[in-house]
Design a protein around this motif. Structure first.
Motif, PDB file in Angstrom:
ATOM      1  N   GLY A  64       0.810  -1.212   0.000  1.00 32.08           N
ATOM      2  CA  GLY A  64       0.000   0.000   0.000  1.00 32.08           C
ATOM      3  C   GLY A  64       0.843   1.261   0.000  1.00 32.08           C
ATOM      4  O   GLY A  64       0.480   2.259  -0.623  1.00 32.08           O
ATOM      5  N   ARG A  65       1.965   1.230   0.703  1.00 28.48           N
ATOM      6  CA  ARG A  65       2.844   2.410   0.726  1.00 28.48           C
ATOM      7  C   ARG A  65       3.373   2.711  -0.673  1.00 28.48           C
ATOM      8  O   ARG A  65       3.354   3.862  -1.119  1.00 28.48           O
ATOM      9  CB  ARG A  65       4.011   2.176   1.686  1.00 28.48           C
ATOM     10  N   ARG A  66       3.821   1.680  -1.373  1.00 30.60           N
ATOM     11  CA  ARG A  66       4.338   1.905  -2.725  1.00 30.60           C
ATOM     12  C   ARG A  66       3.228   2.334  -3.669  1.00 30.60           C
ATOM     13  O   ARG A  66       3.438   3.176  -4.563  1.00 30.60           O
ATOM     14  CB  ARG A  66       5.023   0.630  -3.224  1.00 30.60           C
ATOM     15  N   LEU A  67       2.043   1.766  -3.486  1.00 27.27           N
ATOM     16  CA  LEU A  67       0.898   2.144  -4.312  1.00 27.27           C
ATOM     17  C   LEU A  67       0.584   3.628  -4.156  1.00 27.27           C
ATOM     18  O   LEU A  67       0.347   4.340  -5.143  1.00 27.27           O
ATOM     19  CB  LEU A  67      -0.316   1.302  -3.917  1.00 27.27           C
ATOM     20  N   ARG A  68       0.608   4.105  -2.917  1.00 27.26           N
ATOM     21  CA  ARG A  68       0.276   5.511  -2.672  1.00 27.26           C
ATOM     22  C   ARG A  68       1.402   6.446  -3.115  1.00 27.26           C
ATOM     23  O   ARG A  68       1.146   7.590  -3.503  1.00 27.26           O
ATOM     24  CB  ARG A  68      -0.069   5.701  -1.194  1.00 27.26           C
ATOM     25  N   GLU A  69       2.645   5.982  -3.073  1.00 29.35           N
ATOM     26  CA  GLU A  69       3.738   6.783  -3.632  1.00 29.35           C
ATOM     27  C   GLU A  69       3.522   6.996  -5.123  1.00 29.35           C
ATOM     28  O   GLU A  69       3.741   8.087  -5.651  1.00 29.35           O
ATOM     29  CB  GLU A  69       5.083   6.096  -3.392  1.00 29.35           C
ATOM     30  N   PHE A  70       3.094   5.950  -5.794  1.00 26.12           N
ATOM     31  CA  PHE A  70       2.800   6.050  -7.219  1.00 26.12           C
ATOM     32  C   PHE A  70       1.656   7.042  -7.456  1.00 26.12           C
ATOM     33  O   PHE A  70       1.723   7.886  -8.357  1.00 26.12           O
ATOM     34  CB  PHE A  70       2.437   4.667  -7.759  1.00 26.12           C
ATOM     35  N   ALA A  71       0.601   6.945  -6.645  1.00 28.43           N
ATOM     36  CA  ALA A  71      -0.526   7.861  -6.778  1.00 28.43           C
ATOM     37  C   ALA A  71      -0.094   9.307  -6.547  1.00 28.43           C
ATOM     38  O   ALA A  71      -0.549  10.217  -7.234  1.00 28.43           O
ATOM     39  CB  ALA A  71      -1.639   7.475  -5.797  1.00 28.43           C
ATOM     40  N   ASN A  72       0.795   9.528  -5.585  1.00 28.33           N
ATOM     41  CA  ASN A  72       1.280  10.882  -5.317  1.00 28.33           C
ATOM     42  C   ASN A  72       2.035  11.450  -6.508  1.00 28.33           C
ATOM     43  O   ASN A  72       1.972  12.654  -6.782  1.00 28.33           O
ATOM     44  CB  ASN A  72       2.170  10.889  -4.072  1.00 28.33           C
ATOM     45  N   CYS A  73       2.773  10.595  -7.215  1.00 29.11           N
ATOM     46  CA  CYS A  73       3.479  11.055  -8.410  1.00 29.11           C
ATOM     47  C   CYS A  73       2.494  11.538  -9.472  1.00 29.11           C
ATOM     48  O   CYS A  73       2.733  12.541 -10.156  1.00 29.11           O
ATOM     49  CB  CYS A  73       4.358   9.948  -8.968  1.00 29.11           C
ATOM     50  N   LEU A  74       1.384  10.833  -9.614  1.00 30.10           N
ATOM     51  CA  LEU A  74       0.370  11.255 -10.583  1.00 30.10           C
ATOM     52  C   LEU A  74      -0.310  12.550 -10.157  1.00 30.10           C
ATOM     53  O   LEU A  74      -0.806  13.303 -10.996  1.00 30.10           O
ATOM     54  CB  LEU A  74      -0.682  10.151 -10.754  1.00 30.10           C
ATOM     55  N   ASN A  75      -0.321  12.819  -8.860  1.00 31.10           N
ATOM     56  CA  ASN A  75      -0.975  14.016  -8.328  1.00 31.10           C
ATOM     57  C   ASN A  75      -0.120  15.274  -8.429  1.00 31.10           C
ATOM     58  O   ASN A  75      -0.609  16.369  -8.122  1.00 31.10           O
ATOM     59  CB  ASN A  75      -1.347  13.808  -6.859  1.00 31.10           C
ATOM     60  N   MET A  76       1.141  15.148  -8.808  1.00 26.93           N
ATOM     61  CA  MET A  76       2.034  16.305  -8.776  1.00 26.93           C
ATOM     62  C   MET A  76       1.566  17.469  -9.650  1.00 26.93           C
ATOM     63  O   MET A  76       1.608  18.614  -9.222  1.00 26.93           O
ATOM     64  CB  MET A  76       3.453  15.875  -9.139  1.00 26.93           C
ATOM     65  N   PRO A  77       1.131  17.241 -10.883  1.00 24.88           N
ATOM     66  CA  PRO A  77       0.560  18.366 -11.626  1.00 24.88           C
ATOM     67  C   PRO A  77      -0.695  18.880 -10.924  1.00 24.88           C
ATOM     68  O   PRO A  77      -1.531  18.093 -10.482  1.00 24.88           O
ATOM     69  CB  PRO A  77       0.227  17.755 -12.996  1.00 24.88           C
ATOM     70  N   THR A  78      -0.838  20.176 -10.820  1.00 24.86           N
ATOM     71  CA  THR A  78      -1.958  20.743 -10.058  1.00 24.86           C
ATOM     72  C   THR A  78      -3.310  20.453 -10.695  1.00 24.86           C
ATOM     73  O   THR A  78      -4.337  20.530 -10.020  1.00 24.86           O
ATOM     74  CB  THR A  78      -1.791  22.261  -9.920  1.00 24.86           C
ATOM     75  N   ASN A  79      -3.324  20.123 -11.986  1.00 25.96           N
ATOM     76  CA  ASN A  79      -4.597  19.859 -12.655  1.00 25.96           C
ATOM     77  C   ASN A  79      -4.859  18.362 -12.824  1.00 25.96           C
ATOM     78  O   ASN A  79      -5.609  17.941 -13.701  1.00 25.96           O
ATOM     79  CB  ASN A  79      -4.633  20.545 -14.022  1.00 25.96           C
ATOM     80  N   ALA A  80      -4.212  17.555 -11.980  1.00 27.00           N
ATOM     81  CA  ALA A  80      -4.424  16.104 -12.000  1.00 27.00           C
ATOM     82  C   ALA A  80      -4.934  15.640 -10.639  1.00 27.00           C
ATOM     83  O   ALA A  80      -4.645  16.249  -9.614  1.00 27.00           O
ATOM     84  CB  ALA A  80      -3.131  15.368 -12.347  1.00 27.00           C
ATOM     85  N   GLU A  81      -5.702  14.560 -10.639  1.00 28.07           N
ATOM     86  CA  GLU A  81      -6.248  14.024  -9.396  1.00 28.07           C
ATOM     87  C   GLU A  81      -6.311  12.505  -9.486  1.00 28.07           C
ATOM     88  O   GLU A  81      -6.823  11.945 -10.469  1.00 28.07           O
ATOM     89  CB  GLU A  81      -7.664  14.556  -9.150  1.00 28.07           C
ATOM     90  N   SER A  82      -5.746  11.836  -8.485  1.00 28.35           N
ATOM     91  CA  SER A  82      -5.818  10.374  -8.437  1.00 28.35           C
ATOM     92  C   SER A  82      -6.546   9.941  -7.170  1.00 28.35           C
ATOM     93  O   SER A  82      -6.433  10.588  -6.129  1.00 28.35           O
ATOM     94  CB  SER A  82      -4.419   9.762  -8.486  1.00 28.35           C
ATOM     95  N   ILE A  83      -7.285   8.852  -7.275  1.00 26.69           N
ATOM     96  CA  ILE A  83      -8.004   8.280  -6.142  1.00 26.69           C
ATOM     97  C   ILE A  83      -7.628   6.811  -6.027  1.00 26.69           C
ATOM     98  O   ILE A  83      -7.765   6.056  -6.996  1.00 26.69           O
ATOM     99  CB  ILE A  83      -9.529   8.413  -6.304  1.00 26.69           C
ATOM    100  N   VAL A  84      -7.142   6.413  -4.860  1.00 26.21           N
ATOM    101  CA  VAL A  84      -6.866   5.011  -4.584  1.00 26.21           C
ATOM    102  C   VAL A  84      -8.167   4.362  -4.122  1.00 26.21           C
ATOM    103  O   VAL A  84      -8.761   4.802  -3.131  1.00 26.21           O
ATOM    104  CB  VAL A  84      -5.778   4.870  -3.505  1.00 26.21           C
ATOM    105  N   LEU A  85      -8.623   3.352  -4.839  1.00 28.21           N
ATOM    106  CA  LEU A  85      -9.931   2.768  -4.543  1.00 28.21           C
ATOM    107  C   LEU A  85     -10.048   2.342  -3.081  1.00 28.21           C
ATOM    108  O   LEU A  85     -11.074   2.557  -2.445  1.00 28.21           O
ATOM    109  CB  LEU A  85     -10.203   1.581  -5.472  1.00 28.21           C
ATOM    110  N   GLY A  86      -8.977   1.766  -2.531  1.00 27.42           N
ATOM    111  CA  GLY A  86      -9.021   1.285  -1.155  1.00 27.42           C
ATOM    112  C   GLY A  86      -9.073   2.367  -0.108  1.00 27.42           C
ATOM    113  O   GLY A  86      -9.298   2.071   1.075  1.00 27.42           O
ATOM    114  N   ASP A  87      -8.857   3.634  -0.501  1.00 24.24           N
ATOM    115  CA  ASP A  87      -8.885   4.748   0.449  1.00 24.24           C
ATOM    116  C   ASP A  87     -10.220   5.480   0.456  1.00 24.24           C
ATOM    117  O   ASP A  87     -10.367   6.489   1.148  1.00 24.24           O
ATOM    118  CB  ASP A  87      -7.762   5.746   0.127  1.00 24.24           C
TER     119      ASP A  87
END
Length: 279
Positions: A64-87
């Motif tokens: 889960g930690r690695r999964l969320r690190e990946f999601a955070n990378c996708l979130n870096m652009p201010t006009n992008a948004e990622s949602i982890v289904l398990g959260d």
């Protein structure tokens, strides 16, 4: 007073709701309320983004930690948004499975779906089957240590690395001394490098050693194993150029660039800490 707001992607949401209640005769009113609650609490974040991502995988422990690190990378652009289904929020339903509500609504609402995989057990398997069936064209998979459906010989640099990791993490006879085991592993890796050179694959002993050390320091685990079903799905996405294997967490973070959408911020690569130092 204005009327109810119509979601930007209303047609996709209607498709999701139709699938959620498909074949269910007169579902309880509470299940309808659960669907509406989930839409109101989770989907607005996608409404504000130019590029939105649904992230799937294993949501617990180090996975889960690695999964969320990946999601955070996708979130870096201010006009992008990622949602982890398990959260996302938990739902209390009587008939309709909670998973059906989540995967259908988020999968339809997201511009893209990303699945990070490291093992064959757990809920990742049914999720992978659903996105393959419903959202294949916008889904990208990121399997750890994946080299292909069937690979009996060394064909690429990645094959050599994976073979070396198998040797490094292999269980040898416990009666033997650590020195003897180390000598055996060193000899097998040397043979591996010889075979790689014969196949025209360029990789040095130093490079291979560095990769093994990085893997040991980052996630000290044997290469991931997958069922034949997982491998078949990965192969399908590979044929669509939507499969991106990785070996270390740093490599997984870099793989975020393989997702469509806005570019990551320039400061990530252009920032110079020296400009803030006092000479």
């Amino acid at each position: 007073m204005s009327g109810p707001r119509v979601p930007r992607n209303s047609y996709a949401i209607y498709r999701a709701v139709d699938r959620i209640f498909e074949g269910i005769i007169s579902p309880p009113q509470g299940d309808y309320h659960a669907v509406v609650r989930y839409m109101n609490e989770e989907l607005p974040r996608f409404e504000q983004a130019d590029s939105s991502y649904l992230i799937l995988g294993s949501y617990r422990s180090e996975y889960g930690r690695r999964l969320r690190e990946f999601a955070n990378c996708l979130n870096m652009p201010t006009n992008a948004e990622s949602i982890v289904l398990g959260d996302t929020i938990n739902l209390d339903t009587a008939v309709v499975p909670e998973f059906d509500i989540k995967i259908n609504l988020l999968g339809e609402a997201a511009d893209y779906v990303a699945g990070v995989y490291e093992k064959e057990s757990g809920g990742e398997s049914p999720e992978l089957g659903v996105v393959r069936a419903l959202f294949a064209n916008k889904t990208f998979v990121f399997p750890r240590d994946y080299t292909g459906l069937t690979r009996d010989s060394l064909e690429t640099r990645e094959d050599v690395i994976q073979a070396a990791l198998v040797v490094y993490y292999a269980d040898f006879d416990h009666i033997e001394s650590e020195q003897r085991v180390a000598e055996k592993k060193k000899a097998e890796i040397a043979s591996l490098l010889t075979a790689a050179r014969e196949e025209g694959i360029e990789i040095t002993e130093r490079e291979l050693t560095d990769v093994i050390k990085e893997r040991q320091n980052d996630l000290d685990e044997p290469p991931a194993e997958y069922s034949w079903v997982h491998l078949s799905f990965f192969k399908r996405f590979e044929a669509m150029n939507q499969c991106h294997p990785w070996t270390t967490t740093a490599e997984l973070r870099d793989r975020a660039d393989e997702m469509p959408g806005p570019e990551r911020p320039r400061w990530e690569t252009e920032f110079d800490v020296g400009m803030f130092r006092d000479d």
